[in-house]
Design an enzyme around this catalytic site. Structure first.
Site, PDB file in Angstrom:
ATOM      1  N   LYS A 298      25.564  38.084  42.342  1.00 44.70           N
ATOM      2  CA  LYS A 298      26.503  40.123  42.151  1.00 44.70           C
ATOM      3  C   LYS A 298      25.779  40.360  40.259  1.00 44.70           C
ATOM      4  O   LYS A 298      25.488  39.639  39.910  1.00 44.70           O
ATOM      5  CB  LYS A 298      28.048  39.479  40.953  1.00 44.70           C
ATOM      6  CG  LYS A 298      28.446  40.488  40.394  1.00 44.70           C
ATOM      7  CD  LYS A 298      30.019  40.184  39.834  1.00 44.70           C
ATOM      8  CE  LYS A 298      30.201  40.804  38.411  1.00 44.70           C
ATOM      9  NZ  LYS A 298      31.458  40.654  37.831  1.00 44.70           N
ATOM     10  N   LYS A 310      37.923  47.915  29.333  1.00 45.29           N
ATOM     11  CA  LYS A 310      38.210  46.593  28.646  1.00 45.29           C
ATOM     12  C   LYS A 310      37.999  47.301  27.710  1.00 45.29           C
ATOM     13  O   LYS A 310      37.579  48.533  27.274  1.00 45.29           O
ATOM     14  CB  LYS A 310      36.853  45.885  29.433  1.00 45.29           C
ATOM     15  CG  LYS A 310      36.133  45.423  30.371  1.00 45.29           C
ATOM     16  CD  LYS A 310      35.263  44.051  30.426  1.00 45.29           C
ATOM     17  CE  LYS A 310      35.299  44.061  31.560  1.00 45.29           C
ATOM     18  NZ  LYS A 310      35.753  42.057  32.078  1.00 45.29           N
ATOM     19  N   ASP A 321      26.964  41.019  33.183  1.00 44.48           N
ATOM     20  CA  ASP A 321      27.751  40.380  34.349  1.00 44.48           C
ATOM     21  C   ASP A 321      26.550  41.555  35.239  1.00 44.48           C
ATOM     22  O   ASP A 321      27.117  40.745  36.365  1.00 44.48           O
ATOM     23  CB  ASP A 321      28.085  42.111  34.535  1.00 44.48           C
ATOM     24  CG  ASP A 321      29.905  41.619  35.475  1.00 44.48           C
ATOM     25  OD1 ASP A 321      29.902  39.869  35.119  1.00 44.48           O
ATOM     26  OD2 ASP A 321      30.924  42.677  35.340  1.00 44.48           O
ATOM     27  N   ASP A 380      38.443  46.642  37.842  1.00 40.82           N
ATOM     28  CA  ASP A 380      37.810  45.953  36.389  1.00 40.82           C
ATOM     29  C   ASP A 380      37.903  44.441  36.633  1.00 40.82           C
ATOM     30  O   ASP A 380      36.680  43.838  36.849  1.00 40.82           O
ATOM     31  CB  ASP A 380      38.383  45.184  34.686  1.00 40.82           C
ATOM     32  CG  ASP A 380      37.469  44.787  33.644  1.00 40.82           C
ATOM     33  OD1 ASP A 380      36.412  44.185  34.582  1.00 40.82           O
ATOM     34  OD2 ASP A 380      38.290  43.895  33.534  1.00 40.82           O
ATOM     35  N   GLU A 382      35.659  44.394  39.498  1.00 38.65           N
ATOM     36  CA  GLU A 382      34.739  44.575  39.988  1.00 38.65           C
ATOM     37  C   GLU A 382      33.673  43.753  41.256  1.00 38.65           C
ATOM     38  O   GLU A 382      33.615  43.905  42.077  1.00 38.65           O
ATOM     39  CB  GLU A 382      34.659  45.811  39.952  1.00 38.65           C
ATOM     40  CG  GLU A 382      33.082  45.359  38.905  1.00 38.65           C
ATOM     41  CD  GLU A 382      33.317  44.133  37.574  1.00 38.65           C
ATOM     42  OE1 GLU A 382      34.620  44.199  37.400  1.00 38.65           O
ATOM     43  OE2 GLU A 382      32.738  43.673  36.991  1.00 38.65           O
ATOM     44  N   ARG A 384      34.367  41.315  42.590  1.00 37.70           N
ATOM     45  CA  ARG A 384      34.324  40.978  44.236  1.00 37.70           C
ATOM     46  C   ARG A 384      34.611  41.914  45.265  1.00 37.70           C
ATOM     47  O   ARG A 384      34.408  41.868  46.708  1.00 37.70           O
ATOM     48  CB  ARG A 384      35.773  39.791  44.576  1.00 37.70           C
ATOM     49  CG  ARG A 384      37.367  41.317  43.758  1.00 37.70           C
ATOM     50  CD  ARG A 384      38.348  40.079  43.185  1.00 37.70           C
ATOM     51  NE  ARG A 384      38.117  39.727  42.273  1.00 37.70           N
ATOM     52  CZ  ARG A 384      39.767  39.314  41.597  1.00 37.70           C
ATOM     53  NH1 ARG A 384      40.181  39.243  42.023  1.00 37.70           N
ATOM     54  NH2 ARG A 384      39.027  39.086  40.254  1.00 37.70           N
TER      55      ARG A 384
HETATM   56  N1  BES Z   1      32.909  40.087  34.535  1.00 36.85           N
HETATM   57  C1  BES Z   1      34.623  40.038  34.690  1.00 36.85           C
HETATM   58  C2  BES Z   1      34.757  38.673  34.298  1.00 36.85           C
HETATM   59  C3  BES Z   1      33.603  37.710  32.766  1.00 36.85           C
HETATM   60  C4  BES Z   1      34.576  38.319  31.244  1.00 36.85           C
HETATM   61  C5  BES Z   1      32.994  37.213  32.665  1.00 36.85           C
HETATM   62  C6  BES Z   1      34.885  37.879  30.631  1.00 36.85           C
HETATM   63  C7  BES Z   1      32.931  37.309  31.614  1.00 36.85           C
HETATM   64  C8  BES Z   1      33.323  37.367  30.492  1.00 36.85           C
HETATM   65  C9  BES Z   1      34.819  40.702  35.723  1.00 36.85           C
HETATM   66  O1  BES Z   1      34.678  41.824  36.482  1.00 36.85           O
HETATM   67  C10 BES Z   1      36.339  40.989  35.183  1.00 36.85           C
HETATM   68  O2  BES Z   1      36.209  41.794  34.807  1.00 36.85           O
HETATM   69  N2  BES Z   1      37.101  40.376  36.239  1.00 36.85           N
HETATM   70  C11 BES Z   1      38.286  40.258  35.891  1.00 36.85           C
HETATM   71  C12 BES Z   1      39.449  40.117  36.365  1.00 36.85           C
HETATM   72  C13 BES Z   1      41.049  40.545  36.394  1.00 36.85           C
HETATM   73  C14 BES Z   1      41.085  41.494  36.256  1.00 36.85           C
HETATM   74  C15 BES Z   1      41.373  40.172  37.590  1.00 36.85           C
HETATM   75  C16 BES Z   1      38.561  39.597  34.399  1.00 36.85           C
HETATM   76  O3  BES Z   1      38.035  38.253  34.221  1.00 36.85           O
HETATM   77  O4  BES Z   1      39.722  39.500  33.226  1.00 36.85           O
HETATM   78 ZN    ZN Z   2      32.151  42.037  35.972  1.00 29.45          ZN
HETATM   79 MN    MN Z   3      35.158  43.109  35.326  1.00 24.97          MN
END
Ligand code: BES
Ligand code: ZN
Ligand code: MN
Length: 525
Positions: A298, A310, A321, A380, A382, A384
């Site tokens: 990713k 966010k 990321d 967010d 994104e 996947r």
């Molecule tokens: N890159 C983030 C995941 C992440 C968040 C990694 C904090 C490390 C620390 C990912 O793209 C994301 O934002 N995931 C969301 C998914 C949700 C919206 C279903 C998450 O984990 O909040």
């Molecule tokens: Zn992300």
């Molecule tokens: Mn995200």
């Protein structure tokens, strides 16, 4: 950190029938610090153990004096630093210091466990670092019955030494800042062996060295700011490796991505002014007919969350990321430096996730390369969305295994913290091999579920699936989403959201899971 090896003349065998070096040749090494391990058994005898006794004679009684003072406990990972005394040089001792490291009570049959060894190696490297010591000579004892274990120990020592001495900004002149002047003086590590073990140790050191190169690159890419480390920068870095190695690197144009139908990936990219990149790196170490191992990383170079923005706190850390992508670039570099005799392909979809007038809205429906449609309920989620198209793309390689690596979910951080990466797979071989590689490299994984029951949460009333499954089991539903695109090959997903970087005062990339992946590939050949 520079690594090298040296073979010493050997004296004879010790009591457990292991080759013993001539102590005179050990202490005659011109080094800032000679490192020797000793067990409790070496002390329990009325006199010191045989090697220790000879050492004591060569060092004019320094060892016996340390014992008398109570500095030699033999306790696992304990450190006793002897400094040169006037009578050392008369005896031909060139080492400025001798560091005696306690091995505890290793079983004579099995030796030290890798976990115990790691503990003492870390303690030793800490002693060596940050002071006046610039070079050290690490004595690797004869293997005895434990050749495999010792090889892993040596590889791990190089890995840990590289980890300890990494500094950001050293390799990027443009990123130089004041603290970079405080590089660790400790920069040279020599592994000394007897002839019987020399070849295996040389190989293990080379492996460790290649691993550190890959880790350093992964760390640099992770730590670079998001205005520098853009998708284009990642692509240029990958291409740049073609000059140093035999890697082949290819980029897809945006037109090609469109023609392939990567509607999901492109929907994430469309909110950004920075163009997306799709990077394909090949290490052709096996026969052309051999199925490759494929690594998919990713590469979100900054994740604002998009329109599902966010919160502001620690948002800067979303520059990390792209650590999945960085681990793929780093592992590909290591694979090339190692000259692995297998085919490995690294694939990186990379873009920014930004809010803008062109960005995806919650509620938008996009069509993935697989033909399945996705209702984007949260922009967010994104990762996947970019991975699914890459996972469809790699079908063309008819891979023997595909491993994707992603900072995918905050939920994985809540589940596993910074200790283990989340591992999701239905393939028993991948599960076993990744678990073992994790243990061997201290870069561990923990198996998470992937059952069909969780798929329910991804139901959409308007498309084949939604891109989120609600808060419960968030890392599992993310993996379940990816699973829908990976039915054509053995697959494992690694969620490295908790392990790829550290926040707070020690903020920085960890280089994980490069050690895991390199050890995995090494074990495959
Ligand atoms: N890159 C983030 C995941 C992440 C968040 C990694 C904090 C490390 C620390 C990912 O793209 C994301 O934002 N995931 C969301 C998914 C949700 C919206 C279903 C998450 O984990 O909040
Ligand atoms: Zn992300
Ligand atoms: Mn995200």
């Amino acid at each position: 950190m520079q690594f090298s090896t040296k073979t010493l003349p050997q004296a004879d065998f010790d009591s457990v029938k292991q080759v013993k070096p001539a102590v005179a040749s050990l202490v005659a090494l011109a080094t800032d610090c000679l490192i020797l391990g000793y067990s409790k058994a070496d002390l329990n005898k009325k006199t010191l153990g045989s090697l220790m006794l000879e050492l004591d004679a060569a060092l004019g009684g320094s060892v016996a004096r340390a014992k008398l003072a109570g500095d030699l406990s033999g306790k696992e990972a304990s450190q006793c630093l002897l400094r040169a005394e006037a009578n050392w040089s008369k005896a031909g001792v060139k080492a400025k210091r001798v560091l005696l490291v306690g091995l505890g009570d290793p079983s004579p049959k099995e030796g030290l466990s890798l976990q115990s060894y790691a503990k003492l190696a870390k303690a030793t490297l800490k002693t060596l670092s940050g002071g006046a010591i610039e070079s050290a000579a690490w004595f690797v004892p004869s293997f005895g019955a434990n050749a495999d274990a010792v090889v892993k120990q040596v590889r791990l020592t190089a890995q840990l030494a590289g980890e300890q001495t990494y500094r950001f900004g050293v390799r990027q002149p443009a990123m130089k800042f004041k603290a970079v002047e405080h590089v660790d003086p400790f920069q040279e590590l020599l592994f000394v062996t007897c002839k019987d073990t020399a070849k295996a140790v040389q190989l293990a050191v080379q492996q460790g060295e290649a691993l550190v190169e890959g880790m350093n690159l992964a760390k640099d890419l992770g730590n670079l700011p998001p205005n520098v480390c853009t998708p284009t920068y990642l692509a240029k870095t990958a291409q740049g490796l073609m000059k140093k190695t035999k890697l082949k690197v290819e980029l897809l144009t945006k037109k090609q991505m469109e023609a392939l139908g990567m509607g999901s990936f492109l929907s994430v990219a469309q909110g950004s002014e920075t163009p997306p990149q799709f990077i394909i790196m090949r290490h052709n170490g096996g026969k052309a007919s051999e199925a490759p191992t494929v690594l998919v990383g990713k590469g979100i170079t900054f994740d604002t969350g998009g329109i599902s923005l966010k919160p502001g706190e620690a948002m800067d850390e979303m520059k990390y990321d792209m650590c999945g992508a960085a681990s793929v670039v780093g592992t590909m570099l290591s694979a090339a430096l190692l000259g692995l005799k297998q085919n490995v392909i690294g694939v990186i979809p990379t873009c920014e996730n930004m809010p803008s007038g062109k960005a995806t809205r919650p509620g938008d429906i996009v069509k993935s390369m697989s033909g399945q449609t996705i209702e984007i309920l949260n922009t967010d989620a994104e990762g996947r969305l970019i991975l699914c198209d890459a996972l469809t793309y790699v079908e063309r390689f008819k891979p023997k295994a595909v491993i994707d690596i992603a900072t995918l979910t905050g939920a994985c951080v809540i589940a596993l913290g910074a200790v283990h990466s989340g591992m999701f797979s239905d393939d028993s071989h991948l599960l076993a091999d990744l678990t073992q590689a994790g243990h061997d490299s201290l870069d561990t994984v923990w198996r998470m579920p992937l059952d069909a029951a969780y798929q329910e949460q991804l139901k959409s009333n308007f498309a084949d699936m939604a891109n989120i499954g609600g808060r419960p089991a968030g890392s599992v539903t993310a993996a379940c989403f990816l699973k829908r695109f990976t039915e054509k090959y053995p697959w494992a997903h690694l969620d490295i959201a908790g392990t790829a970087w550290k926040g707070g005062a020690a903020k920085g990339s960890t280089g994980r899971p490069v050690p895991l992946l390199v050890n995995y590939l090494l074990a495959q050949s």
